[in-house]
Design a protein around this motif. Sequence first.
Motif, PDB file in Angstrom:
ATOM      1  N   PRO A   1      39.390  37.054  39.435  1.00 52.23           N
ATOM      2  CA  PRO A   1      39.252  35.790  38.690  1.00 52.23           C
ATOM      3  C   PRO A   1      40.260  35.741  37.535  1.00 52.23           C
ATOM      4  O   PRO A   1      40.633  36.773  36.979  1.00 52.23           O
ATOM      5  CB  PRO A   1      37.816  35.841  38.167  1.00 52.23           C
TER       6      PRO A   1
ATOM      7  N   GLN B   1      41.943  38.609  35.177  1.00 52.99           N
ATOM      8  CA  GLN B   1      43.381  38.872  35.222  1.00 52.99           C
ATOM      9  C   GLN B   1      43.961  38.879  33.805  1.00 52.99           C
ATOM     10  O   GLN B   1      44.806  39.722  33.476  1.00 52.99           O
ATOM     11  CB  GLN B   1      44.084  37.811  36.070  1.00 52.99           C
TER      12      GLN B   1
ATOM     13  N   ASP C   1      43.883  38.687  43.312  1.00 48.35           N
ATOM     14  CA  ASP C   1      42.623  38.287  43.909  1.00 48.35           C
ATOM     15  C   ASP C   1      41.468  38.277  42.915  1.00 48.35           C
ATOM     16  O   ASP C   1      40.361  37.853  43.234  1.00 48.35           O
ATOM     17  CB  ASP C   1      42.277  39.217  45.086  1.00 48.35           C
TER      18      ASP C   1
END
Length: 322
Positions: free
Chosen positions: A59, A63, A57
């Motif tokens: 951005p 990540q 979840d």
Amino acid sequence: MTVFIFRRLIQAVIVLLATSVIVFLGVFAIGDPLEILLPGDATAAERAQVAASLNLDAPLPMQYLTFLGSALTGDFGNSFVFNRPALSVIFERLPATLELTTTALVLSLVIGLPLGLWAGTKPQTLVDESVMTGSILGFSLPNFWQGMMLVMIFSVWLGWLPSTGRGETGTILGIRTSFATWDGFTHLILPATNLALAQIALVIRMTRTGVQETMPLDFVKFARARGLSEGRILFVHVFKTILIPIVTVIGVEFGSLIAFAVVTETIFAWPGVGKLIIDSINALDRPVVVAYILVIVAMFIAINFLVDLLYSLLDPRIRGRA
């Protein structure tokens, strides 16, 4: 020599970093693993919970930074499918692939070098034409077709060798290997042969070309004038001269064997990383896919680094140009 090694290490770090960015963006831009991991009737709350637990979840740049920070400590995240560290899943399968590719490489050298030397010393003869025809077949036949033919002939028609699996393994010097049991050894023969055929052809052609280009040179004529035997000239003087390009190609091809053993492992159901990566791609198991590619890239870099070192030892002039 220190400068030479330092430059290679800097290049390796840059390549690994660039590869991590490309692979991460490429893999994470494809598909939604939640569609595979969750049933079709999963609620929005369940999807949000699983996405949060897998850091899906956040951005994409966040990540990647999270991934990079963890990767530097050897943590590539947990496999979505196996729910275990992705790196441990890969290292669990890697020995089987290394055993297969190492056996294939040894076969290519044991068969390819003598045939190449033999053909190189007898140009434009029946021996030369026969060996070269065989090498052309080794290059031309598709790997998957060769594998199916080997299974059909030696497993189905003749019933001499098993066609799938790794068989029973044993321990030699603390290492689990198929060579420790007869069952494991027989299971290794067909996939290793299939993987080695193209490499045998390559070694034959390189060795033959090197011999035929080297034999007319002045130092060979001088060696003959000194009364040295043809065997000593060939195996000591000529072979040493043609060794550098052969070492380079063998090193690169060993990395290729590891990376592209996927087809052979799939045909023979060999439990290595090649089969694992196909299953992981189908399941959108992103941590395993990313970890696999980076491990393979790191192995390529390490192999090329060792080849460069050996290259510089065989020919010190290379260090000044590196």
